[in-house]
Design a protein around this motif. Structure first.
Motif, PDB file in Angstrom:
ATOM      1  N   ARG A 116       4.977   4.402 -13.411  1.00 16.83           N
ATOM      2  CA  ARG A 116       5.012   3.074 -14.031  1.00 16.83           C
ATOM      3  C   ARG A 116       6.245   2.247 -14.054  1.00 16.83           C
ATOM      4  NH1 ARG A 116       1.588   4.981 -18.047  1.00 16.83           N
ATOM      5  NH2 ARG A 116       3.140   5.292 -19.381  1.00 16.83           N
ATOM      6  N   LYS A 117       7.409   2.952 -14.302  1.00 21.30           N
ATOM      7  CA  LYS A 117       8.766   2.249 -14.535  1.00 21.30           C
ATOM      8  C   LYS A 117       9.076   2.067 -13.212  1.00 21.30           C
ATOM      9  CE  LYS A 117      10.321   3.164 -19.048  1.00 21.30           C
ATOM     10  NZ  LYS A 117      10.967   3.949 -20.036  1.00 21.30           N
ATOM     11  N   SER A 118       8.876   2.894 -12.068  1.00 17.36           N
ATOM     12  CA  SER A 118       9.480   2.681 -10.771  1.00 17.36           C
ATOM     13  C   SER A 118       8.731   1.871 -10.071  1.00 17.36           C
ATOM     14  CB  SER A 118       9.269   4.323  -9.939  1.00 17.36           C
ATOM     15  OG  SER A 118      10.028   5.375 -10.572  1.00 17.36           O
TER      16      SER A 118
ATOM     17  N   TYR B 251      10.844   8.496  -1.594  1.00 20.69           N
ATOM     18  CA  TYR B 251      11.938   7.817  -1.059  1.00 20.69           C
ATOM     19  C   TYR B 251      11.876   6.524  -1.752  1.00 20.69           C
ATOM     20  CZ  TYR B 251       7.542   6.512   1.403  1.00 20.69           C
ATOM     21  OH  TYR B 251       6.230   6.055   1.632  1.00 20.69           O
ATOM     22  N   GLY B 252      12.770   5.612  -1.665  1.00 22.53           N
ATOM     23  CA  GLY B 252      12.462   4.358  -2.137  1.00 22.53           C
ATOM     24  C   GLY B 252      12.966   4.488  -3.684  1.00 22.53           C
ATOM     25  N   TYR B 253      12.908   3.279  -4.133  1.00 14.57           N
ATOM     26  CA  TYR B 253      13.148   2.998  -5.668  1.00 14.57           C
ATOM     27  C   TYR B 253      12.806   4.022  -6.828  1.00 14.57           C
ATOM     28  CZ  TYR B 253      14.446   0.582 -10.028  1.00 14.57           C
ATOM     29  OH  TYR B 253      15.047   0.466 -11.289  1.00 14.57           O
ATOM     30  N   ARG B 254      13.434   4.544  -7.438  1.00 15.04           N
ATOM     31  CA  ARG B 254      12.982   5.426  -8.774  1.00 15.04           C
ATOM     32  C   ARG B 254      13.768   4.754  -9.885  1.00 15.04           C
ATOM     33  NH1 ARG B 254      13.055  11.863  -9.198  1.00 15.04           N
ATOM     34  NH2 ARG B 254      11.547  11.702  -7.394  1.00 15.04           N
ATOM     35  N   THR B 255      13.290   4.948 -11.008  1.00 12.93           N
ATOM     36  CA  THR B 255      13.527   4.124 -12.089  1.00 12.93           C
ATOM     37  C   THR B 255      14.855   5.046 -12.494  1.00 12.93           C
ATOM     38  OG1 THR B 255      13.108   3.583 -14.374  1.00 12.93           O
ATOM     39  CG2 THR B 255      12.022   5.563 -13.799  1.00 12.93           C
ATOM     40  N   SER B 256      15.759   4.568 -12.934  1.00 10.20           N
ATOM     41  CA  SER B 256      16.848   5.256 -13.721  1.00 10.20           C
ATOM     42  C   SER B 256      16.668   5.539 -15.159  1.00 10.20           C
ATOM     43  CB  SER B 256      18.296   4.731 -13.224  1.00 10.20           C
ATOM     44  OG  SER B 256      18.354   3.411 -13.668  1.00 10.20           O
ATOM     45  N   GLN B 257      15.739   4.913 -15.602  1.00  8.79           N
ATOM     46  CA  GLN B 257      15.547   5.141 -17.095  1.00  8.79           C
ATOM     47  C   GLN B 257      14.930   6.460 -17.272  1.00  8.79           C
ATOM     48  OE1 GLN B 257      13.833   1.981 -19.357  1.00  8.79           O
ATOM     49  NE2 GLN B 257      13.620   0.663 -17.310  1.00  8.79           N
ATOM     50  N   PRO B 258      15.288   7.061 -18.675  1.00  6.55           N
ATOM     51  CA  PRO B 258      14.613   8.155 -18.838  1.00  6.55           C
ATOM     52  C   PRO B 258      13.174   8.145 -18.865  1.00  6.55           C
ATOM     53  CG  PRO B 258      15.844   7.300 -20.656  1.00  6.55           C
ATOM     54  CD  PRO B 258      16.115   6.510 -19.597  1.00  6.55           C
TER      55      PRO B 258
ATOM     56  N   MET C 198      11.882  -2.185  -3.560  1.00 15.18           N
ATOM     57  CA  MET C 198      11.324  -0.861  -3.570  1.00 15.18           C
ATOM     58  C   MET C 198      12.144   0.017  -2.403  1.00 15.18           C
ATOM     59  SD  MET C 198       9.355   1.326  -4.937  1.00 15.18           S
ATOM     60  CE  MET C 198       8.165   0.940  -5.976  1.00 15.18           C
ATOM     61  N   LEU C 199      12.345  -0.593  -1.405  1.00 14.01           N
ATOM     62  CA  LEU C 199      12.711   0.053  -0.011  1.00 14.01           C
ATOM     63  C   LEU C 199      14.261  -0.336   0.254  1.00 14.01           C
ATOM     64  CD1 LEU C 199       9.623   0.179   2.082  1.00 14.01           C
ATOM     65  CD2 LEU C 199      10.783   2.068   1.028  1.00 14.01           C
ATOM     66  N   ALA C 200      14.844  -0.847  -0.596  1.00  9.86           N
ATOM     67  CA  ALA C 200      16.203  -1.342  -0.671  1.00  9.86           C
ATOM     68  C   ALA C 200      17.169  -0.189   0.184  1.00  9.86           C
ATOM     69  CB  ALA C 200      17.130  -1.971  -1.704  1.00  9.86           C
ATOM     70  N   ASN C 201      17.030   1.012  -0.264  1.00  7.98           N
ATOM     71  CA  ASN C 201      17.832   1.985   0.027  1.00  7.98           C
ATOM     72  C   ASN C 201      17.086   2.949   1.171  1.00  7.98           C
ATOM     73  OD1 ASN C 201      15.549   3.334  -1.358  1.00  7.98           O
ATOM     74  ND2 ASN C 201      17.007   4.396  -2.714  1.00  7.98           N
ATOM     75  N   PHE C 202      15.998   2.787   1.683  1.00  6.40           N
ATOM     76  CA  PHE C 202      15.329   3.319   2.801  1.00  6.40           C
ATOM     77  C   PHE C 202      15.682   3.200   3.995  1.00  6.40           C
ATOM     78  CE2 PHE C 202      11.718   3.858   5.676  1.00  6.40           C
ATOM     79  CZ  PHE C 202      11.624   5.201   5.477  1.00  6.40           C
ATOM     80  N   ILE C 203      16.272   4.278   4.699  1.00  7.59           N
ATOM     81  CA  ILE C 203      16.763   4.366   5.951  1.00  7.59           C
ATOM     82  C   ILE C 203      15.709   5.041   6.782  1.00  7.59           C
ATOM     83  CG2 ILE C 203      18.637   5.048   7.694  1.00  7.59           C
ATOM     84  CD1 ILE C 203      19.706   3.413   5.317  1.00  7.59           C
ATOM     85  N   ALA C 204      15.023   4.315   7.826  1.00  5.85           N
ATOM     86  CA  ALA C 204      14.130   4.715   8.406  1.00  5.85           C
ATOM     87  C   ALA C 204      14.352   6.069   9.320  1.00  5.85           C
ATOM     88  CB  ALA C 204      13.157   4.077   9.106  1.00  5.85           C
TER      89      ALA C 204
END
Lengths: 529, 479
Positions: free
Chosen positions: A376-378, A360-367, A111-117
């Motif tokens: 739900r997907k994220s 911020y954080g993970y967002r689903t790349s699915q439509p 969920m936060l793998a891409n989060f730069i504080a």
């Protein structure tokens, strides 16, 4: 042979750096080299849990460049005749549940793998302001949800430096593994049910859970907000006291950080234990598990080695002049885990609401068809199993029709646990204890993958540590020897609110009393590798 | 059949603190572009914590006290959990079962002179959420409003007509401004109102299902929306149908209500205590510190103005519409020392016009109450005449100088010395022999023309009565 730099105590490094015997850069380089030798590949998303089984894998993000820059700043200040602070040049790591400006702050979650504080947590800021040099962010259970560090989304997860097939404990397993393996003299961990003390016991290091509110939580990605406390991991009591000294105190960013002045933890450290009353409770020498079939509670005695380690510690302290008080009743200890299961999940579920893929954080790349589906997907893709379990349970027990039965009842148990402690620490009461001496954990470090997957059993690893979180009181876990398999044993001291000074004093007396014992000279295998 | 309406209002009041309730971002973003008054705390970044703004609590205490609510010695914050994109933490920090205050009422004077007591069910502090809008298929979020302090106040079902609801809001708005706790501008969303409406046969003692009307952004809209809804409900019942518990949205442009959703069950917000904030301990010392400056409230002051100053209800009402004006009035009365009605006349006729034109409040005028009293006194004494006095209002406001100074500097003092006036009059007669002859020939109406000449020569300072007497004397006797 003198101690190699990675194993020098923090207070010794600070002394030598401040006096010019060592430069901060020298220290940082030596420790970075050591890390390169022992740590192996850092945990990463989709990493192989079995990769490099002969390495520690404490790190998620190594910030070597940043560390060297900081070390140079410390050296420059010394060259300019300034004092960089009491932790000058001391290398430390940070559990990746704290934000540090400009570095990934992952909580060990996809969920936060891409989060730069964009901001730095107060305890980290205070350590850096005191001259300490951050080496990087270390691994943990996802969002701190676990007691083995195996639930991290960043694999491989940390291994126990004393036996690489064993877990380091958790959730601050990256912190304790790093400190035990010489990857930094100090580490900043968090303790919600025992997440500092349990892995400290497993890894043979010192772990402190300060009084709730003693250290600011600003920048700590919350799990159970009423239980979470940042605290030190160190290889000796003096270093732990020095680290807490720097971190503790009021913070305008955290109104639950108490405004009580921070005492000088170091000045009384060598005072000994003469006249202190230290209690032993039979309720901390047994463990209660729920039967997986019918839910009934089963009581078991603790392993003999753990029991013996605590009793020997009591003898050693008695020999130093402490008064040992036996048979102290702590009747609500065994309800600690069930109550914790409810309270922490309610807070966790709410604290995890903000991770919705919107900001911020993970967002689903699915439509997705609509907002609800994006949520739900994220969340479905971004969270691992542990966050999902905790959200489900937290939502359930706080629902309007169940909260009286579960959540409110758990809060009442929490009050009863607090009263157990108040009664025995009451200076006008029957027991008048300065501290309780207990085992830290019901077992030594268990094999990797042995318990992982059984969330309930995993939770019971915290049975002897969680009462302090319910009550808000401080706890200190100390290395108390090695068992027959050569695995560390932990002993725990619990005291009344803001009694950290006393706990450090007892811990230091115990260190001195056992200084000559053979196990003190033993070091984890990995350090020679 | 005759019906009566049962109406309850749920209001959200934006407090006018400098900063937001849990961080130090600027609270008022009315003129600012989206997402400019934000920080890690109000946008709910991982790891942040709220820190309570004391000023929000203090303003809430002022309002609670004014509503005769009971203020709890210990109150708590709770989390109200729900997902929405403009709610960055996924929960709103609010107060649930142990809010700052409970109970209370507001007395609302109705147009017929009756007083309606509207009870208050709930009064609590909470943070505002952000705003979302849909634009070209995208959903945009503005977090500026996140964390702006609000008071949620819910009335009992005590209101019986759309007009009463409007009067309640008018009085509430007056009170909020009077206390200085909110700008209370409905158009700017400082004061938001949802109305719960149901009907029943007049005299019945049961409640029927109610509808909730949202999105009403002015007092007129509240009046119209409730009116419309009462009629709709009566039509539905008379037509043999029944009223369902809908949530309705008011469309201001078309003046119609539309159904937003059915409201069968309450959402479960899974409230629990906010662990990141300490309880509010409102001890006696803090409370009395806050209430030390608690003002006399508008209705009390209105009554007192009538009793103490002998003002008509009309004057008292206007003078207490706004606190600054009523304070100004009292200060002027006390500086003046004469008939309060005379001060009221000057204020309501002339000063009010200045206020309306400049958009200032009375307290912001450079024409202080003391200066106003000075002007009225000079007029009373004949030092200046009335038109000069009225002119002095503007001059004082423009320069900030005392009216007396202006009179002296500009030589505006009324000339009542008859010898001086006599000389001027004689000169004017000497300069205008033709007009004199015409007057003496019977055109006595020319007296006004002569008066005008004298006034022009003295720049309006000549006392008119003296001038008239002397002119007549000179024109009539020297013939």
């Amino acid at each position: 042979m003198s101690t190699p730099i990675p194993f020098l105590p923090a207070h010794e490094i600070a002394r030598q750096v401040r006096s010019g015997e060592l430069s901060a850069r020298q220290v940082t380089e030596a420790v970075l080299e050591h890390i390169a030798r022992v740590d192996g590949i850092p945990g990463q998303l989709g990493g192989d849990p079995q990769a490099e089984p002969d390495k520690v894998h404490a790190f998620i993000t190594l910030t070597a460049k940043r560390a060297l820059t900081q070390a140079e700043t410390v050296d420059a200040r010394i060259a300019a005749g300034e004092d960089p602070g009491p932790l000058a040049g001391v290398p430390f790591t940070v559990k990746d549940i704290f934000t540090v400006e400009g570095t990934p702050s992952t909580a060990a979650s996809r969920m936060l793998a891409n989060f730069i504080a964009p901001y730095t947590a107060t305890p980290v800021e205070r350590l850096e302001n005191a001259g300490a040099v951050m080496l990087g962010k270390v691994n943990l259970d996802e969002y701190t949800f676990g007691s083995s560090s195996e639930s991290s989304a960043f694999q491989p997860s940390p291994r126990n430096p004393w036996n690489l097939d064993r877990v380091p404990g958790g959730s601050s397993g990256g912190s304790t593994a790093a400190v035990a393996a010489g990857e930094g003299a100090l580490s900043l961990g968090t303790d919600t049910a025992g997440s500092i003390r349990q892995p400290a016991a497993f890894c043979g290091v010192v772990g402190v859970k300060p009084t709730y509110g003693r250290v600011s939580r600003y920048g700590l990605i919350a799990f159970g907000s009423s239980l979470d406390v940042p605290g030190p991991v160190a290889r000796n009591v003096t270093d732990a006291a020095l680290m807490l000294q720097v971190m503790a105190g009021a913070d305008p960013h955290d109104s639950t950080a108490v405004t009580l002045p921070v005492p000088d933890y170091l000045s009384g450290l060598e005072k000994g234990v003469r006249g202190l009353r230290i209690g032993l409770s039979p309720d901390y020498f047994r463990i209660t598990y729920p039967d997986p079939q019918d839910g009934s509670l089963r009581e078991e005695a603790l392993p003999e080695a753990i029991r013996t380690a605590v009793l020997k510690a009591a003898e050693a302290l008695a020999a130093q002049g402490a008064e040992i008080v036996e048979d102290v009743p702590m009747p609500h200890t065994r309800y600690g885990i069930p109550a914790y299961f409810v309270i922490s999940r309610v807070e966790a579920a709410s604290n995890l609401h903000r991770f919705d893929g919107v900001k911020y954080g993970y967002r689903t790349s699915q439509p997705v068809a609509d907002l609800r589906e994006m949520y739900r997907k994220s969340r479905g893709e971004g969270f691992g199993v542990q966050p999902k379990l905790r959200i489900l349970m937290g939502m359930y027990v706080s629902a309007a029709q169940y909260s009286e039965q579960y959540y409110n009842r758990a809060l009442r148990i929490r009050t009863l646990i607090r009263r157990d402690f108040e009664r025995v620490f009451d200076p006008a009461g029957a027991y008048r204890l300065d501290a309780l001496l207990t085992p830290t954990t019901p077992t030594t470090a268990f094999p990797m993958q042995d318990v992982y997957g059984d969330s309930v059993l995993m939770q019971y690893a915290d049975q002897l540590t969680v009462p302090a979180n319910h009550a808000g009181i401080p706890g200190l876990s100390l290395p108390g020897g090695l068992d027959a398999e050569g695995l560390p044993l932990g002993i725990q001291l619990l005291g009344p609110d803001f009694s950290e000074s006393t706990l450090f004093r007892i811990g230091r007396a115990y260190e001195k009393a056992t200084a000559e014992e053979a196990w003190r000279a033993t070091t984890p295998k990995i350090v020679h590798g | 059949m005759e019906y009566e309406a049962i109406i309850g209002l749920e209001t959200h009041i934006q407090l006018n603190t400098e900063t937001k309730i849990f961080c130090s971002c600027k609270a008022d973003s009315w003129n600012d572009p989206p997402n400019t008054n934000i920080c890690p705390v109000c946008t709910g970044l991982p790891g942040v914590l709220p820190v309570l703004n004391k000023a929000a609590v203090e303003k809430a205490v002022l309002l609670a006290h004014a509503m005769h609510s009971e203020i709890r010695p210990v109150s708590y914050f709770d989390r109200k959990n729900y997902f929405y994109p403009d709610l960055p933490k996924g929960y709103q920090i609010s107060q649930y079962d142990q809010s700052l205050a409970h109970g209370g009422y507001l007395d609302v004077p109705m147009r017929d002179g009756e007083m309606r007591r509207v009870s208050i069910h709930k009064l609590h502090i909470e943070e505002d959420a952000g705003k979302t809008k849909n634009e070209q298929g995208r959903r945009l979020i503005d977090f500026n409003r996140c964390g702006v302090p609000l008071i949620e106040m819910v009335t009992g079902p005590d209101i019986r007509s759309a007009e009463e609801a409007a009067q309640y809001l008018i009085r509430l708005r007056q009170l909020l401004r009077w206390l200085g706790v909110s700008e209370a501008d409905m158009e700017k969303g400082h004061l938001r109102c949802d109305a719960n409406v149901s009907i029943r046969p007049k005299g019945a003692d049961y409640l029927n299902p109610k509808t909730e009307i949202k999105n009403v952004n002015s007092i007129d809209a509240v009046r119209q929306a409730i009116e419309t809804e009462i009629k709709r409900q009566i039509r539905a019942v008379e037509g043999g149908g029944k009223v369902e518990a809908w949530t309705l949205s008011w469309d201001e442009d078309s003046g119609t209500l539309s159904k937003m959703r059915s409201k069968e069950t309450e959402a479960d917000y899974r409230y629990f205590r906010e662990p990141d904030l300490l309880p509010i301990h409102m001890d006696e010392a803090w409370k009395s510190e806050i209430l030390a400056a608690f003002p006399e409230l508008p209705l009390e002051r209105r009554t007192r103005f009538m009793a103490e100053y002998g003002l008509p209800a009309y004057d008292a009402d206007l003078l207490t519409a706004e606190r600054s004006l009523s304070d100004y009035f009292e200060a002027a009365v006390s500086a003046y020392g004469g008939d309060p009605k005379r001060v009221s006349n000057w204020l309501l006729n002339d000063v009010m016009r200045m206020l309306n034109e400049s958009g200032k409040t009375a307290g912001e005028l450079r024409l202080t109450p003391q200066f106003l009293a000075e002007i009225i006194k000079m007029v009373d004494k004949g030092t200046v005449n009335t038109p000069t006095g009225k002119g002095l209002l503007e001059k004082t406001e423009e320069t900030g100088k005392s009216p007396r100074e202006i009179v002296e500097a500009e030589g505006l003092g009324q000339v009542s010395d008859s010898e001086a006036i006599r000389q001027i009059c004689a000169q004017i007669l000497a300069d205008n022999p033709e007009q004199v002859a015409r007057y003496r020939g019977g055109k006595t109406g020319l007296l006004g023309w002569f008066m005008g000449q004298v006034m022009r020569a003295t720049r309006g300072k000549a006392d008119p009565n003296t001038t008239r007497r002397i002119l007549q004397e000179l024109l009539d006797t020297s013939a």
